[in-house]
Write an enzyme that holds these catalytic residues in place. Structure first.
Site, PDB file in Angstrom:
ATOM      1  N   VAL A 265      18.821  -1.579  13.310  1.00  0.00           N
ATOM      2  CA  VAL A 265      17.467  -1.625  12.729  1.00  0.00           C
ATOM      3  C   VAL A 265      16.610  -0.458  13.238  1.00  0.00           C
ATOM      4  CG1 VAL A 265      15.348  -3.003  12.608  1.00  0.00           C
ATOM      5  CG2 VAL A 265      17.572  -4.123  12.440  1.00  0.00           C
TER       6      VAL A 265
ATOM      7  N   GLU B  17       0.924   7.136   6.790  1.00  0.00           N
ATOM      8  CA  GLU B  17       2.132   6.682   6.084  1.00  0.00           C
ATOM      9  C   GLU B  17       2.037   7.020   4.593  1.00  0.00           C
ATOM     10  OE1 GLU B  17       3.609   2.652   6.794  1.00  0.00           O
ATOM     11  OE2 GLU B  17       2.385   2.533   8.586  1.00  0.00           O
TER      12      GLU B  17
ATOM     13  N   HIS C 198       8.589   3.360   8.843  1.00  0.00           N
ATOM     14  CA  HIS C 198       8.330   2.494  10.006  1.00  0.00           C
ATOM     15  C   HIS C 198       7.104   3.040  10.744  1.00  0.00           C
ATOM     16  CE1 HIS C 198       9.235  -0.258  13.257  1.00  0.00           C
ATOM     17  NE2 HIS C 198       8.971   0.749  14.082  1.00  0.00           N
TER      18      HIS C 198
ATOM     19  N   SER D 155       0.836  -1.210   0.000  1.00  0.00           N
ATOM     20  CA  SER D 155       0.000   0.000   0.000  1.00  0.00           C
ATOM     21  C   SER D 155       0.871   1.261   0.000  1.00  0.00           C
ATOM     22  CB  SER D 155      -0.990  -0.003   1.163  1.00  0.00           C
ATOM     23  OG  SER D 155      -0.324   0.182   2.384  1.00  0.00           O
TER      24      SER D 155
HETATM   25  C1  GAR Z   1       3.722  -0.559   6.749  1.00  0.00           C
HETATM   26  O1  GAR Z   1       2.945  -0.256   7.870  1.00  0.00           O
HETATM   27  C2  GAR Z   1       5.178  -0.214   7.011  1.00  0.00           C
HETATM   28  O2  GAR Z   1       5.342   0.938   7.784  1.00  0.00           O
HETATM   29  C3  GAR Z   1       5.621  -1.438   7.787  1.00  0.00           C
HETATM   30  O3  GAR Z   1       5.033  -2.509   7.098  1.00  0.00           O
HETATM   31  C4  GAR Z   1       3.803  -2.071   6.527  1.00  0.00           C
HETATM   32  C5  GAR Z   1       3.806  -2.427   5.061  1.00  0.00           C
HETATM   33  O4  GAR Z   1       2.558  -2.181   4.499  1.00  0.00           O
HETATM   34  N1  GAR Z   1       7.040  -1.538   7.809  1.00  0.00           N
HETATM   35  C6  GAR Z   1       7.721  -1.935   8.866  1.00  0.00           C
HETATM   36  O5  GAR Z   1       7.199  -2.327   9.897  1.00  0.00           O
HETATM   37  C7  GAR Z   1       9.227  -1.905   8.691  1.00  0.00           C
HETATM   38  N2  GAR Z   1       9.885  -1.987   9.963  1.00  0.00           N
HETATM   39  P1  GAR Z   1       2.411  -2.047   2.922  1.00  0.00           P
HETATM   40  O6  GAR Z   1       3.032  -3.290   2.304  1.00  0.00           O
HETATM   41  O7  GAR Z   1       0.925  -2.012   2.703  1.00  0.00           O
HETATM   42  O8  GAR Z   1       3.101  -0.784   2.512  1.00  0.00           O
END
Ligand code: GAR
Length: 219
Positions: free
Chosen positions: A146, A176, A111, A15
């Site tokens: 990290v 985000e 993040h 997304s």
């Molecule tokens: C998002 O919330 C992103 O911030 C998180 O994974 C999700 C991916 O969603 N990332 C982390 O936690 C990295 N440490 P998406 O595939 O729909 O963009």
């Protein structure tokens, strides 16, 4: 204007990738997505990229004998595509010093917490368990530790007393989707520069407020 060439790395839903695709589709947005790499086959994010006619590559970590060989393949793909900036968008493998050393200052991540609070997984539940009033999201440069590189931008999201983890995650995710394109826009327009682990140039007086397509940046 030469557009910044983005290489986006995903592992799933994509997304945030879609938010970047939508931003890049706007006329005069200062970046374009040249390549999308997934380490997992057949994920939703790959279909999103293909629907936008963006080149995709699946580089499954499981097919490599070790992490360095896996990251060498990723590095090679980005280099050959002439990528300027790697955007990790839900890429769920820890990046090792091998790849970081090749892309330091040219690799960013989103993040879902207000770093340095709640690095790592299960951020929303941990923020709620800690009694935090706000969660949020952070875009930062990627370093060996990290979720700990120099912070580019952050946005807070209030935690409601009766929130569930999934409700909070959904509200943070919506933010985000605004924050990641904004961070890319700030970098592409030169408001943010990285040097030696720090952001050295932040023209905060003239920096536009969060929001896509700030007219001042698109002329
Ligand atoms: C998002 O919330 C992103 O911030 C998180 O994974 C999700 C991916 O969603 N990332 C982390 O936690 C990295 N440490 P998406 O595939 O729909 O963009």
């Amino acid at each position: 204007m030469r557009k910044l060439k983005l290489g986006v790395q995903i592992s799933g839903r994509g997304s945030n990738l879609q938010a970047l695709i939508d931003a890049c589709a706007q006329e005069n947005f200062p970046a374009e997505i040249t390549l999308v790499i997934s380490n997992v086959e057949g994920v939703e994010g790959l279909a999103k990229a293909q629907a936008a006619n963006i080149r995709t590559l699946t580089i499954p970590h499981k097919s490599f004998p070790n992490k360095e060989a896996f990251e060498e393949a990723i590095d090679d793909a980005h280099q050959k595509a002439g990528i300027d900036l790697i955007c990790l968008a839900g890429f769920m493998r820890v990046i090792s010093p091998y790849l970081i050393s090749r892309w330091r200052g040219k690799m960013i991540n989103i993040h879902p917490s207000l770093l340095p609070a709640f690095p790592g997984p299960h951020t929303h539940q941990r923020a709620m368990d800690a009694g935090a009033l706000f969660s949020g999201c952070t875009v930062h440069y990627v370093e060996e530790e990290v979720d700990a590189g120099a912070i580019i931008v952050q946005a807070p999201v209030p935690i409601k007393p009766d929130d569930t983890e999934s409700e909070l995650a959904a509200r943070v995710l919506a933010i985000e989707h605004k924050l990641y394109p904004y961070a890319v826009q700030l970098i592409a327009c030169g408001f943010i520069r990285y040097q030696d682990g720090k952001i050295i140039s932040k023209d905060t007086d003239s920096m536009p407020p969060i929001g896509l397509l700030n007219p001042a940046l698109l002329s």
